[in-house]
Each structure stands twice: as structure tokens, then as C-alpha cells.
Write a protein that holds these residues in place. Sequence first.
Motif, mmCIF file in Angstrom:
data_model
loop_
_atom_site.group_PDB
_atom_site.id
_atom_site.type_symbol
_atom_site.label_atom_id
_atom_site.label_comp_id
_atom_site.label_asym_id
_atom_site.label_seq_id
_atom_site.Cartn_x
_atom_site.Cartn_y
_atom_site.Cartn_z
ATOM 1 N N THR A 1 20.428 11.901 13.823
ATOM 2 C CA THR A 1 20.135 12.378 12.474
ATOM 3 C C THR A 1 18.626 12.405 12.231
ATOM 4 O OG1 THR A 1 22.262 11.592 11.660
ATOM 5 C CG2 THR A 1 20.506 11.917 10.024
ATOM 6 N N CYS A 2 18.141 13.586 11.879
ATOM 7 C CA CYS A 2 16.703 13.819 11.708
ATOM 8 C C CYS A 2 16.521 15.001 10.763
ATOM 9 C CB CYS A 2 16.090 14.138 13.071
ATOM 10 S SG CYS A 2 14.349 14.581 13.052
ATOM 11 N N TRP B 1 8.374 9.287 12.835
ATOM 12 C CA TRP B 1 8.042 10.667 12.500
ATOM 13 C C TRP B 1 7.264 11.292 13.656
ATOM 14 C CZ3 TRP B 1 2.882 11.996 12.344
ATOM 15 C CH2 TRP B 1 1.975 10.928 12.373
ATOM 16 N N SER C 1 14.840 6.297 10.292
ATOM 17 C CA SER C 1 14.310 5.070 10.904
ATOM 18 C C SER C 1 12.877 4.797 10.460
ATOM 19 C CB SER C 1 14.344 5.188 12.429
ATOM 20 O OG SER C 1 13.367 6.118 12.873
ATOM 21 N N SER D 1 12.515 10.887 10.378
ATOM 22 C CA SER D 1 13.741 10.146 10.653
ATOM 23 C C SER D 1 14.013 9.081 9.599
ATOM 24 C CB SER D 1 13.619 9.467 12.019
ATOM 25 O OG SER D 1 14.710 8.597 12.244
ATOM 26 N N LEU E 1 13.128 12.708 18.106
ATOM 27 C CA LEU E 1 13.869 12.219 16.944
ATOM 28 C C LEU E 1 15.097 13.071 16.672
ATOM 29 C CD1 LEU E 1 10.831 11.422 14.636
ATOM 30 C CD2 LEU E 1 12.271 9.768 15.866
ATOM 31 N N TRP E 2 15.072 14.316 17.103
ATOM 32 C CA TRP E 2 16.150 15.274 16.892
ATOM 33 C C TRP E 2 17.418 14.935 17.671
ATOM 34 C CZ3 TRP E 2 17.322 17.090 21.614
ATOM 35 C CH2 TRP E 2 16.309 17.036 22.578
ATOM 36 N N ASN F 1 8.964 16.278 12.145
ATOM 37 C CA ASN F 1 10.243 15.601 12.373
ATOM 38 C C ASN F 1 10.189 14.283 11.615
ATOM 39 O OD1 ASN F 1 10.374 16.427 15.931
ATOM 40 N ND2 ASN F 1 10.657 17.710 14.178
#
Length: 180
Positions: A62-63, A87, A84, A82, A58-59, A80
Motif C-alpha cells: 500500500t502506497c 517516502w 509507514s 507510504s 514503496l509501491w 511515493n
Amino acid sequence: MQTHVLVAHPAFPPVQVRGMEARVIGHDANWLRLRWRIEGSAGLVVPAFAGKGRADELWKTTCFEAFLQPEGGSAYVELNLSPSERWAAYDFTAPREGMSERAMPREPDCTMRQGSSFAIFDAAIPAAGLPNAVCNLGLTAVIEEDGGVKSYWALAHGAEHPDFHDPACFKAQLAAPPGA
């Protein structure tokens, strides 16, 4: 709750983002609630809605991330989160060592709101999936802006290159949830 100012890693400056804050907005026996506020978000790249579910890497855009290290130990948890709604949660035995997927009793809830000049990302993480102890806390973010520009934000940076796993980033403290 205390507001923490995040700083961009000097080797990866942002273009339009002017600043970022993170804070714990709630912590009880059920949830850990975190908020990040981004100032200057006009060029922010926000991952498309994907629905809840685990996802790796996810990094890469944008995270938002949180690191919880029980006081006195070297093991820690990485979260993490997101926009979206995807996770991830991992356990580490030491910095970047012994990585394994962390079980969560239910999925975190994540929401992103954008204003004309700022954005707010909120996350609620089930407390039952987190260490039940006083923890050193790292609050971080990877921010992607238009054109693929990425900046790396943390409470502090301890290395020449961005590394959120560096214990220097775990500058805040999180009390154990009530009743722990």
C-alpha cells in the motif's frame, strides 16, 4: 478543492475496497497537501511504522503516489508516500526515462487514519521541493489487501497493464503556488 475519483485498473480488481478519492486539500508557498480516501478498507494491508526517511520500492505494498508534470514539458516528478512514513521523490526526463533522485528541503509528513469502513491518508509535501509551475497532476495508489491482492488506482488508465507513468494518468491540473 476538487475531489478526483480514482479507478482501479480493470486487470487488477480490488476485493473489499469499493472506491477511492484523492484531492488537493491545500497548496501554498510552503506545502502541497494531498488526501486519499479509501472506501471499504477492512482488508487493507498497511505497512508497519518505519519512521521518516527515504526508501525505494514503496509501491510493493500500500502506497500513495503523485506525479507532477510542468505544463508543456515531458519531464515530471514522482512522489511515493507510504503509511509507514517512508517516502521517495524522483525526477524523470520523459516517461520512465532519465530517473534520478529528487532533492527535498525536508521530509514529507504522512499520516494514515482508519475508520470501520474507510481509511484516510494525508500527505504534506514541502512546496520548495516541487516544480514552481502549473502542472499536470496524476494522483494514484497501490492498494494491498489481505491475501496479497493488489489493485492499482489512478485518475485514468491508458494501457493494458497498470502504468502510473503513462501521461494518460496525469488528468488533473495543479495551479502554481501563490506568488510563483
